[in-house]
Scaffold this motif. Sequence first.
Motif, PDB file in Angstrom:
ATOM      1  N   ASN A 103      79.848 122.160   1.102  1.00 16.89           N
ATOM      2  CA  ASN A 103      80.245 123.326   1.882  1.00 16.89           C
ATOM      3  C   ASN A 103      80.331 123.065   3.387  1.00 16.89           C
ATOM      4  O   ASN A 103      80.683 123.963   4.142  1.00 16.89           O
ATOM      5  N   ASP A 169      72.270 130.403   1.699  1.00 18.28           N
ATOM      6  CA  ASP A 169      72.770 131.738   1.359  1.00 18.28           C
ATOM      7  C   ASP A 169      74.147 131.912   2.025  1.00 18.28           C
ATOM      8  O   ASP A 169      74.254 132.001   3.246  1.00 18.28           O
ATOM      9  N   VAL A 170      75.199 131.950   1.206  1.00 20.30           N
ATOM     10  CA  VAL A 170      76.557 132.015   1.749  1.00 20.30           C
ATOM     11  C   VAL A 170      76.839 133.374   2.399  1.00 20.30           C
ATOM     12  O   VAL A 170      77.766 133.492   3.206  1.00 20.30           O
ATOM     13  N   ARG A 171      76.034 134.370   2.085  1.00 19.39           N
ATOM     14  CA  ARG A 171      76.273 135.689   2.660  1.00 19.39           C
ATOM     15  C   ARG A 171      76.052 135.674   4.176  1.00 19.39           C
ATOM     16  O   ARG A 171      76.770 136.355   4.912  1.00 19.39           O
ATOM     17  N   GLN A 172      75.094 134.907   4.627  1.00 18.28           N
ATOM     18  CA  GLN A 172      74.879 134.803   6.069  1.00 18.28           C
ATOM     19  C   GLN A 172      76.050 134.108   6.745  1.00 18.28           C
ATOM     20  O   GLN A 172      76.486 134.503   7.831  1.00 18.28           O
ATOM     21  N   GLU A 174      79.146 134.057   5.621  1.00 18.20           N
ATOM     22  CA  GLU A 174      80.288 134.977   5.571  1.00 18.20           C
ATOM     23  C   GLU A 174      80.160 136.073   6.628  1.00 18.20           C
ATOM     24  O   GLU A 174      81.165 136.484   7.228  1.00 18.20           O
ATOM     25  N   ALA A 175      78.944 136.536   6.870  1.00 26.08           N
ATOM     26  CA  ALA A 175      78.743 137.593   7.867  1.00 26.08           C
ATOM     27  C   ALA A 175      79.082 137.086   9.264  1.00 26.08           C
ATOM     28  O   ALA A 175      79.725 137.791  10.057  1.00 26.08           O
ATOM     29  N   THR A 177      81.058 134.513   9.941  1.00 24.52           N
ATOM     30  CA  THR A 177      82.486 134.219   9.958  1.00 24.52           C
ATOM     31  C   THR A 177      83.304 135.495  10.183  1.00 24.52           C
ATOM     32  O   THR A 177      84.324 135.480  10.879  1.00 24.52           O
ATOM     33  N   GLY A 190      74.807 129.952  11.376  1.00 25.75           N
ATOM     34  CA  GLY A 190      74.762 130.362   9.980  1.00 25.75           C
ATOM     35  C   GLY A 190      74.152 129.340   9.044  1.00 25.75           C
ATOM     36  O   GLY A 190      73.557 129.709   8.024  1.00 25.75           O
ATOM     37  N   GLN A 194      69.090 128.031   8.435  1.00 27.77           N
ATOM     38  CA  GLN A 194      68.643 128.072   7.051  1.00 27.77           C
ATOM     39  C   GLN A 194      68.075 126.728   6.582  1.00 27.77           C
ATOM     40  O   GLN A 194      67.175 126.698   5.735  1.00 27.77           O
TER      41      GLN A 194
END
Length: 267
Positions: A103, A169-172, A174-175, A177, A190, A194
């Motif tokens: 990623n 955590d991909v949500r962080q 994405e937020a 971005t 981001g 982590q």
Amino acid sequence: MSTHGIAWHRHTPAQQRWSWLAWMIGALVFVVSWKQVSDNTIWDFAWDAPVAGWDMVSRMWPPRWSYLPQLLQPLWDTLNIATLGTAIGTLIAVPIAFAAARNTTPSRALLRPLALTIIVASRSINSLIWAMLLVTVVGPGVLAGIIAIALRSVGFIGKLLYEAIEEIDVRQVEAITATGATSPQVLVYGVVPQVLPSLVSTTVYRWDINIRESTVLGIVGAGGIGLPLAASVDTLAWPQVTVIFAAILGTVFLAEWVSRKVREALI
């Protein structure tokens, strides 16, 4: 076990045959391996080992504590080898880990396979072997030990770090971005926060391991307390060997205490 007259089996007949075949192959490999070991073992020496071992232990006592001041510099060299080697290995491993993670890699076709190859190559070669090779390149001394520890640490730290990057955590991400942040900003705000605890924990743990590995690098001329250890064994100075073992044990206990305190303070 049966239900309404139907017998239940954990494995199908085909699976049972493969299981028996695997056990037979394992037993055959064990017998062949044991015969190979037995044919290349001088059993007279093996049976006499307890007597020889006790004789060696008796020669190691009492320890020659007057030799301890001469170990202070080699112990300091050992700590420097482990610390500098870990620091250099970490600096090299971090960009390699980001290049190896799916990623975050800039190129899955080129950079990721290259980064993974470096990680595997580093982990496949023991630090003692690295030291043997480096002594012939840069000469004997502390520098060869530092480089050997660094090269070994790259694979260990790089593997654990790139796995941690892939599990973020991909949500962080994405937020961040979604706010219009650039790729470097997404990485810094981001991803890095982590994986930072994992990086600190892995680095401290690797430093703890490197303390142990650095104690033997001197056997091949790479500096540290391994140099007086090899010299004492070669001259059969067993009371000095006892003191060296005690110094190594104390150093390892100290490193374990320091690493635990550092992890508690930073994580």
